[in-house]
Each structure stands twice: as C-alpha cells, then as structure tokens.
Design a protein around this motif. Structure first.
Motif, PDB file in Angstrom:
ATOM      1  N   VAL A 267       0.870  -1.182   0.000  1.00 39.10           N
ATOM      2  CA  VAL A 267       0.000   0.000   0.000  1.00 39.10           C
ATOM      3  C   VAL A 267       0.903   1.227   0.000  1.00 39.10           C
ATOM      4  N   SER A 268       0.598   2.187  -0.836  1.00 38.98           N
ATOM      5  CA  SER A 268       1.400   3.412  -0.849  1.00 38.98           C
ATOM      6  C   SER A 268       0.502   4.636  -0.921  1.00 38.98           C
ATOM      7  N   TYR A 269       0.935   5.665  -0.197  1.00 37.77           N
ATOM      8  CA  TYR A 269       0.207   6.945  -0.197  1.00 37.77           C
ATOM      9  C   TYR A 269       1.089   8.011   0.438  1.00 37.77           C
ATOM     10  N   GLY A 270       1.071   9.192  -0.141  1.00 39.53           N
ATOM     11  CA  GLY A 270       1.713  10.352   0.467  1.00 39.53           C
ATOM     12  C   GLY A 270       3.180  10.183   0.786  1.00 39.53           C
ATOM     13  N   GLY A 271       3.914   9.492  -0.076  1.00 39.99           N
ATOM     14  CA  GLY A 271       5.331   9.322   0.160  1.00 39.99           C
ATOM     15  C   GLY A 271       5.690   8.228   1.144  1.00 39.99           C
ATOM     16  N   ARG A 272       4.716   7.420   1.521  1.00 36.27           N
ATOM     17  CA  ARG A 272       4.960   6.297   2.443  1.00 36.27           C
ATOM     18  C   ARG A 272       4.510   5.001   1.772  1.00 36.27           C
ATOM     19  N   VAL A 273       5.217   3.926   2.067  1.00 41.29           N
ATOM     20  CA  VAL A 273       4.922   2.620   1.480  1.00 41.29           C
ATOM     21  C   VAL A 273       4.832   1.596   2.598  1.00 41.29           C
ATOM     22  N   TRP A 274       3.796   0.755   2.543  1.00 46.87           N
ATOM     23  CA  TRP A 274       3.633  -0.319   3.530  1.00 46.87           C
ATOM     24  C   TRP A 274       3.752  -1.679   2.860  1.00 46.87           C
ATOM     25  N   ALA A 276       3.945  -6.004   4.468  1.00 43.93           N
ATOM     26  CA  ALA A 276       3.847  -6.796   5.698  1.00 43.93           C
ATOM     27  C   ALA A 276       5.224  -7.037   6.298  1.00 43.93           C
ATOM     28  N   ASP A 277       6.263  -7.107   5.451  1.00 41.64           N
ATOM     29  CA  ASP A 277       7.616  -7.396   5.945  1.00 41.64           C
ATOM     30  C   ASP A 277       8.267  -6.197   6.612  1.00 41.64           C
ATOM     31  N   THR A 278       8.042  -5.011   6.083  1.00 33.92           N
ATOM     32  CA  THR A 278       8.757  -3.832   6.569  1.00 33.92           C
ATOM     33  C   THR A 278       7.887  -2.857   7.344  1.00 33.92           C
ATOM     34  N   GLY A 279       6.553  -3.007   7.277  1.00 35.22           N
ATOM     35  CA  GLY A 279       5.686  -1.992   7.843  1.00 35.22           C
ATOM     36  C   GLY A 279       5.756  -0.741   6.975  1.00 35.22           C
ATOM     37  N   TRP A 280       5.518   0.431   7.574  1.00 33.28           N
ATOM     38  CA  TRP A 280       5.566   1.685   6.826  1.00 33.28           C
ATOM     39  C   TRP A 280       6.998   2.194   6.722  1.00 33.28           C
ATOM     40  N   ARG A 281       7.362   2.658   5.543  1.00 31.38           N
ATOM     41  CA  ARG A 281       8.664   3.271   5.310  1.00 31.38           C
ATOM     42  C   ARG A 281       8.495   4.430   4.347  1.00 31.38           C
ATOM     43  N   THR A 282       9.499   5.280   4.288  1.00 34.22           N
ATOM     44  CA  THR A 282       9.475   6.402   3.351  1.00 34.22           C
ATOM     45  C   THR A 282       9.768   5.896   1.950  1.00 34.22           C
ATOM     46  N   ALA A 283       8.978   6.348   0.996  1.00 32.45           N
ATOM     47  CA  ALA A 283       9.194   5.939  -0.390  1.00 32.45           C
ATOM     48  C   ALA A 283      10.496   6.525  -0.917  1.00 32.45           C
ATOM     49  N   ARG A 284      11.151   5.777  -1.775  1.00 34.61           N
ATOM     50  CA  ARG A 284      12.375   6.277  -2.391  1.00 34.61           C
ATOM     51  C   ARG A 284      12.047   7.422  -3.341  1.00 34.61           C
ATOM     52  N   GLU A 285      12.896   8.408  -3.352  1.00 34.59           N
ATOM     53  CA  GLU A 285      12.657   9.579  -4.181  1.00 34.59           C
ATOM     54  C   GLU A 285      12.596   9.175  -5.655  1.00 34.59           C
ATOM     55  N   GLY A 286      11.534   9.643  -6.313  1.00 40.84           N
ATOM     56  CA  GLY A 286      11.404   9.390  -7.733  1.00 40.84           C
ATOM     57  C   GLY A 286      10.811   8.052  -8.105  1.00 40.84           C
ATOM     58  N   ASP A 287      10.318   7.256  -7.114  1.00 39.28           N
ATOM     59  CA  ASP A 287       9.774   5.941  -7.485  1.00 39.28           C
ATOM     60  C   ASP A 287       8.281   5.993  -7.797  1.00 39.28           C
ATOM     61  N   GLY A 288       7.699   7.210  -7.815  1.00 38.18           N
ATOM     62  CA  GLY A 288       6.307   7.359  -8.235  1.00 38.18           C
ATOM     63  C   GLY A 288       5.283   7.111  -7.153  1.00 38.18           C
ATOM     64  N   ARG A 289       5.710   6.903  -5.907  1.00 41.18           N
ATOM     65  CA  ARG A 289       4.748   6.600  -4.850  1.00 41.18           C
ATOM     66  C   ARG A 289       4.631   7.719  -3.824  1.00 41.18           C
ATOM     67  N   ALA A 290       5.049   8.901  -4.212  1.00 42.60           N
ATOM     68  CA  ALA A 290       5.017  10.031  -3.284  1.00 42.60           C
ATOM     69  C   ALA A 290       3.797  10.926  -3.480  1.00 42.60           C
ATOM     70  N   ASP A 291       2.952  10.621  -4.469  1.00 43.52           N
ATOM     71  CA  ASP A 291       1.835  11.533  -4.723  1.00 43.52           C
ATOM     72  C   ASP A 291       0.724  11.353  -3.697  1.00 43.52           C
ATOM     73  N   THR A 292      -0.078  12.387  -3.545  1.00 43.94           N
ATOM     74  CA  THR A 292      -1.185  12.360  -2.586  1.00 43.94           C
ATOM     75  C   THR A 292      -2.530  12.376  -3.295  1.00 43.94           C
TER      76      THR A 292
END
Length: 301
Positions: A267-274, A276-292
C-alpha cells in the motif's frame, strides 16, 4: 499388619506422584504450544503517527479488518471520529471485534444484535457493513451522543446488562479510531496471516469491498477510478475534500487492515509505502509513490 498398612500408602503416593508428573508434562506441553503458536503470529499494531513514542494497541488481522469496516461505515455516513470510537469500544466489548455467529439468546455478529428485537435477519446482521450501519443509525438518534460519556452513549443503543464494561475499551478504541479515520497517518501496520486462497489477488474483489464499505461514490466508474494495471488498484483522493490527507490515510489504513483477506502486498500513499515485511517506510525519491492524489494497492501475484 505393618506390610498391609504401608501398601495402600505407597499406592496412594505413587498415584499422586504420577498425577503430578502428568500435570507437569501437560503444563509444559501447553506452554510449548502457546509459545510456538504465537511466535511470529500475524498481528496488527496501532500506535502514534509515524511510529513515534506513545501508547500502542495490538490486535489480530481479523479484528483489524472488522475495525476498518466499522470505521469506514461511520465516516461514509458523515459521522465524527467520536462515533467511530464509541462503535469500536462497543464491538470490542460485545464480540472482541469478531464477527461471531452465536451469543446470548439469538445475539449475533460484531455488536451482538438480535433478530428477534428487530435488528435485521441473521444474514444481514452477520454482514459487518450492515451491522455497523444499524449501530450508527441508532447512535445518531441519541441526542448529544458525542458529548456523552462513552458508556452512556453505547448503552443508549445496546441496552446491555453491564453498561460500565464499555469504559475499559475507550483508550484503545480512541487510538484505533484516530488511525482508521485518517487523523493519525502511518500508525496502523499489520503482518497478515498467510492466505489459503490460491492464485493472485483479485482487483475486482478489492474494488467490490471498497464500494461495500465506503459506498458507490468512492469509485465513480471502473474506467476512471479504481482500475489500474493488472494486479493493482488505485483509489483517487479528491483534492477538494475537506481533509484530503485524512481521507487518503483512511483508505490506506483500510487497505492495510484488509490486506490478509484481500491479498494486498503493498500500500502506498503520500510518500509512504507499507508491506507486511517492513511496515511503513518512506518511499524512495522518484519511485512514483510520493503523490497524494491516490492510494495505490499492489496485489499478490
């Protein structure tokens, strides 16, 4: 005579020792089963926004999925976070947030509603969306419910024999409601149970569940919203919404809570990616998952 009298004593001592040994062995076995059964067990945790310091609450993926449904139904009806807190505390007390098919007399479901008392048919009550809707319907009829003590508001709906029992669930329910209504970003994470279903996640099923919980207006058309590349679902977050970020996090947390059931891997939203293995983390810059503008869900393949 001495030989005769000591024999029963030895026999009793032997039986007592044997019984004690069996109890010790049984206790050891149960302890081992408990530890092995709970090691790495799937769980969900809700805590402070962004994983900071503060109170946390742990629940099972099943409980989290039901809680997410209860919250979605409440916010879709335009009800405040306080209503969701009251509903969650009630369901925790009545069913431990499990959709059970039994209870006192003919009580059923998350809120232990009774068909004989006009709450609906057994099939309707066993639908979490329906049962949550009926609870909110009655709660909304209570004058000033949001200002009442939680026990009083819940009792006005439930008419329980133990109204004070709802109080002990208020702190956990408030924490859970803050996450599920989107006020507390990236504060719910799950390691869902392995699914027994075969094959990839079903995007159509995800969209159907979203519409069932949040209403048909969430996805106005399959072509413009909710349909993405194969194995993914994207839900738009209207920029004109009063609290667009809160709405986005509400949808993101719903997806995390339902991830085990719907086979959602990411699941990704607002620059965060979830995951099950890692929980929530900050999306890597430029990977397209930072939009809101949308909440993205990648399904199991």
């Amino acid at each position: 005579m001495p030989r005769t009298s000591s024999s029963p004593r030895r026999s009793r001592l032997f039986r007592t020792a044997a019984a004690f040994a069996v109890l010790v062995a049984l206790a050891g076995y149960l302890a081992l089963q408990y530890l092995s059964g709970h090691k790495g067990a799937p769980r969900c945790t809700v805590g402070p926004a962004g994983g900071g310091e503060g109170r946390t609450y742990e629940l099972s993926p099943e409980q989290a999925a039901n809680a997410a449904t209860i919250s979605a139904v409440g916010t879709t009806r335009g009800l405040p976070e306080r209503a969701v807190t009251i509903a969650l505390a009630t369901a925790l007390q009545e069913s431990a947030l499990r959709n059970i098919d039994h209870g006192d007399r003919d009580s059923l479901g998350l809120f232990q509603q009774r068909p004989s008392q006009g709450w609906g048919t057994p099939a309707e009550i066993m639908d979490p969306v329906y049962s949550a809707g009926k609870f909110y319907e009655h709660l909304a009829e209570v004058p000033g419910y949001s200002r009442l003590p939680l026990t009083v508001a819940a009792q006005k709906v439930q008419k329980s024999g133990f109204p004070q029992a709802y109080a002990k669930h208020e702190p956990d329910s408030a924490l859970l409601a803050a996450a599920l209504t989107g006020r507390s970003p990236a504060s719910l994470t799950c390691s869902p149970a392995p699914t027994t279903a075969e094959g990839p996640g079903d995007a159509a099923e995800v969209r159907s569940d979203l519409v069932h919980a949040f209403g048909k207006d969430l996805l106005p058309s399959t072509g413009s919203a909710g349909a993405s590349a194969a194995g993914a679902v994207s839900v738009p977050v209207p920029a004109e919404a009063d609290d667009a970020a809160g709405r986005g996090w509400e949808l993101a947390h719903w997806a995390v809570a339902r991830s085990g059931t719907l086979r959602i891997d990411e699941v990704s939203y607002g620059g965060r990616v979830w995951t099950a293995d890692t929980g929530w983390r900050t999306a890597r810059e430029g990977d397209g998952r930072a939009d809101t503008t949308s909440v993205r869900m990648r399904l199991a393949q």
